[in-house]
Design a protein around this motif. Sequence first.
Motif, PDB file in Angstrom:
ATOM      1  N   LEU A 174       1.485   3.805 -14.556  1.00  0.00           N
ATOM      2  CA  LEU A 174       1.378   4.311 -15.933  1.00  0.00           C
ATOM      3  C   LEU A 174       2.485   3.758 -16.826  1.00  0.00           C
ATOM      4  N   ALA A 175       3.632   3.452 -16.220  1.00  0.00           N
ATOM      5  CA  ALA A 175       4.761   2.897 -16.976  1.00  0.00           C
ATOM      6  C   ALA A 175       4.691   1.379 -17.074  1.00  0.00           C
ATOM      7  N   ASN A 176       3.587   0.793 -16.557  1.00  0.00           N
ATOM      8  CA  ASN A 176       3.375  -0.663 -16.600  1.00  0.00           C
ATOM      9  C   ASN A 176       4.400  -1.449 -15.790  1.00  0.00           C
ATOM     10  N   VAL A 177       4.974  -0.800 -14.787  1.00  0.00           N
ATOM     11  CA  VAL A 177       5.861  -1.503 -13.868  1.00  0.00           C
ATOM     12  C   VAL A 177       5.034  -2.122 -12.749  1.00  0.00           C
ATOM     13  N   LEU A 178       4.035  -1.373 -12.287  1.00  0.00           N
ATOM     14  CA  LEU A 178       3.127  -1.840 -11.248  1.00  0.00           C
ATOM     15  C   LEU A 178       1.707  -1.939 -11.776  1.00  0.00           C
ATOM     16  N   LYS A 179       0.894  -2.671 -11.042  1.00  0.00           N
ATOM     17  CA  LYS A 179      -0.544  -2.765 -11.329  1.00  0.00           C
ATOM     18  C   LYS A 179      -1.292  -2.389 -10.062  1.00  0.00           C
ATOM     19  N   ILE A 180      -2.304  -1.550 -10.197  1.00  0.00           N
ATOM     20  CA  ILE A 180      -3.082  -1.134  -9.041  1.00  0.00           C
ATOM     21  C   ILE A 180      -4.290  -2.039  -8.863  1.00  0.00           C
ATOM     22  N   GLN A 181      -4.614  -2.339  -7.620  1.00  0.00           N
ATOM     23  CA  GLN A 181      -5.788  -3.140  -7.274  1.00  0.00           C
ATOM     24  C   GLN A 181      -6.700  -2.270  -6.411  1.00  0.00           C
ATOM     25  N   PRO A 182      -7.676  -1.578  -7.047  1.00  0.00           N
ATOM     26  CA  PRO A 182      -8.539  -0.661  -6.290  1.00  0.00           C
ATOM     27  C   PRO A 182      -9.321  -1.378  -5.203  1.00  0.00           C
ATOM     28  N   ASN A 183      -9.503  -0.665  -4.102  1.00  0.00           N
ATOM     29  CA  ASN A 183     -10.238  -1.212  -2.982  1.00  0.00           C
ATOM     30  C   ASN A 183     -10.950  -0.074  -2.273  1.00  0.00           C
ATOM     31  N   GLU A 184     -12.104  -0.364  -1.694  1.00  0.00           N
ATOM     32  CA  GLU A 184     -12.866   0.689  -1.023  1.00  0.00           C
ATOM     33  C   GLU A 184     -12.125   1.247   0.182  1.00  0.00           C
ATOM     34  N   MET A 185     -11.290   0.453   0.823  1.00  0.00           N
ATOM     35  CA  MET A 185     -10.565   0.906   1.995  1.00  0.00           C
ATOM     36  C   MET A 185      -9.206   1.498   1.591  1.00  0.00           C
ATOM     37  N   THR A 186      -8.338   0.668   1.043  1.00  0.00           N
ATOM     38  CA  THR A 186      -6.994   1.105   0.653  1.00  0.00           C
ATOM     39  C   THR A 186      -6.567   0.346  -0.599  1.00  0.00           C
ATOM     40  N   ASP A 187      -6.139   1.082  -1.616  1.00  0.00           N
ATOM     41  CA  ASP A 187      -5.650   0.434  -2.833  1.00  0.00           C
ATOM     42  C   ASP A 187      -4.374  -0.341  -2.538  1.00  0.00           C
ATOM     43  N   CYS A 188      -4.191  -1.430  -3.267  1.00  0.00           N
ATOM     44  CA  CYS A 188      -2.956  -2.204  -3.178  1.00  0.00           C
ATOM     45  C   CYS A 188      -2.251  -2.170  -4.528  1.00  0.00           C
ATOM     46  N   TYR A 189      -0.940  -2.351  -4.503  1.00  0.00           N
ATOM     47  CA  TYR A 189      -0.129  -2.337  -5.714  1.00  0.00           C
ATOM     48  C   TYR A 189       0.701  -3.613  -5.758  1.00  0.00           C
ATOM     49  N   CYS A 190       0.843  -4.148  -6.971  1.00  0.00           N
ATOM     50  CA  CYS A 190       1.677  -5.337  -7.152  1.00  0.00           C
ATOM     51  C   CYS A 190       2.464  -5.172  -8.446  1.00  0.00           C
ATOM     52  N   LEU A 191       3.414  -6.067  -8.676  1.00  0.00           N
ATOM     53  CA  LEU A 191       4.179  -6.016  -9.919  1.00  0.00           C
ATOM     54  C   LEU A 191       3.281  -6.340 -11.100  1.00  0.00           C
ATOM     55  N   ALA A 192       3.470  -5.619 -12.182  1.00  0.00           N
ATOM     56  CA  ALA A 192       2.642  -5.839 -13.378  1.00  0.00           C
ATOM     57  C   ALA A 192       3.061  -7.119 -14.073  1.00  0.00           C
ATOM     58  N   PRO A 250       7.428  11.143   2.278  1.00  0.00           N
ATOM     59  CA  PRO A 250       6.079  11.643   2.560  1.00  0.00           C
ATOM     60  C   PRO A 250       5.039  10.988   1.650  1.00  0.00           C
ATOM     61  N   GLN A 251       3.791  11.064   2.062  1.00  0.00           N
ATOM     62  CA  GLN A 251       2.733  10.382   1.322  1.00  0.00           C
ATOM     63  C   GLN A 251       2.550  10.929  -0.084  1.00  0.00           C
ATOM     64  N   TRP A 252       2.695  12.241  -0.259  1.00  0.00           N
ATOM     65  CA  TRP A 252       2.500  12.806  -1.591  1.00  0.00           C
ATOM     66  C   TRP A 252       3.523  12.249  -2.590  1.00  0.00           C
ATOM     67  N   LEU A 253       4.750  12.040  -2.111  1.00  0.00           N
ATOM     68  CA  LEU A 253       5.795  11.508  -2.985  1.00  0.00           C
ATOM     69  C   LEU A 253       5.559  10.030  -3.270  1.00  0.00           C
ATOM     70  N   THR A 292       0.852  -1.189   0.000  1.00  0.00           N
ATOM     71  CA  THR A 292       0.000   0.000   0.000  1.00  0.00           C
ATOM     72  C   THR A 292       0.891   1.243   0.000  1.00  0.00           C
ATOM     73  N   ILE A 293       0.301   2.374  -0.287  1.00  0.00           N
ATOM     74  CA  ILE A 293       1.053   3.626  -0.247  1.00  0.00           C
ATOM     75  C   ILE A 293       1.585   3.884   1.161  1.00  0.00           C
ATOM     76  N   GLU A 294       0.756   3.588   2.162  1.00  0.00           N
ATOM     77  CA  GLU A 294       1.184   3.805   3.544  1.00  0.00           C
ATOM     78  C   GLU A 294       2.427   2.971   3.878  1.00  0.00           C
ATOM     79  N   LYS A 295       2.446   1.723   3.420  1.00  0.00           N
ATOM     80  CA  LYS A 295       3.599   0.860   3.675  1.00  0.00           C
ATOM     81  C   LYS A 295       4.827   1.360   2.917  1.00  0.00           C
TER      82      LYS A 295
END
Length: 230
Positions: free
Chosen positions: A212-230, A199-202, A188-191
């Motif tokens: 956007l560069a297809n390095v990561l893939k986002i997994q939207p969630n109502e609580m907190t989005d998760c990111y994994c390798l694309a 900082p969180q903005w960065l 997650t962004i927090e992790k």
Amino acid sequence: MNQGLVAYFEKTDSHSRVSDMDLKDLRTLVRQGEGSKLEFKLKANHPEKIIREVVAFANTDGGKLLVGVGDDKSIPGLKFVDEEEYTLVRAIEKYCDPPIDYQLERIAITDERDVLVFSIPKSTGKPHFVKINAEPPKAYVRVQDRSVQASKEVKQILRRENDNSVPVHFGEKEKVLMQYLAENKQITIEKFCEIAHIPQWLASRTMVLLVLANVLKIQPNEMTDCYCLA
């Protein structure tokens, strides 16, 4: 029949057409169950909620909204189909911003009942929002069989997903991120903030650029989005 409804059906290009799909085809489709590209609604009782599904389909990969079908896969149809259609079309026109393209058909279940089929293609004008009166506009995306509210990161990704010139710099924070994902399935962004000491903005900006560069893939969630390798 109210005057607005009369005027709506007098416009030959504005209302539904008889579908090429027959009842047998409809039953086959319904048996698949709700999913990333299929949603059932029994009635148009709460059109302001139903349009979330329309927006989510447009913001993701498109899909079909069947009105007159229950969550249990029953197909009772709509008795007052003209009124239901008018209500939903008006809601889509009023509350979706920017406007969404769709095709509207109806399938006869009996002599007195029909199912409305809204076919929404994947949009090229993302993100689309639900704007209801004075409420803040909200974007939605489709995740499996649910429509979830989009985070600010998801909205940025939707807005820029066709950008072919995304600059990516692999510095120390990106190396820390890749090392973490080599040992863990997602983050997650927090992790990311915690392990990279940024900082969180960065962290947010970095994650968006890597998606956007297809390095990561986002997994939207109502609580907190998760990111994994694309």
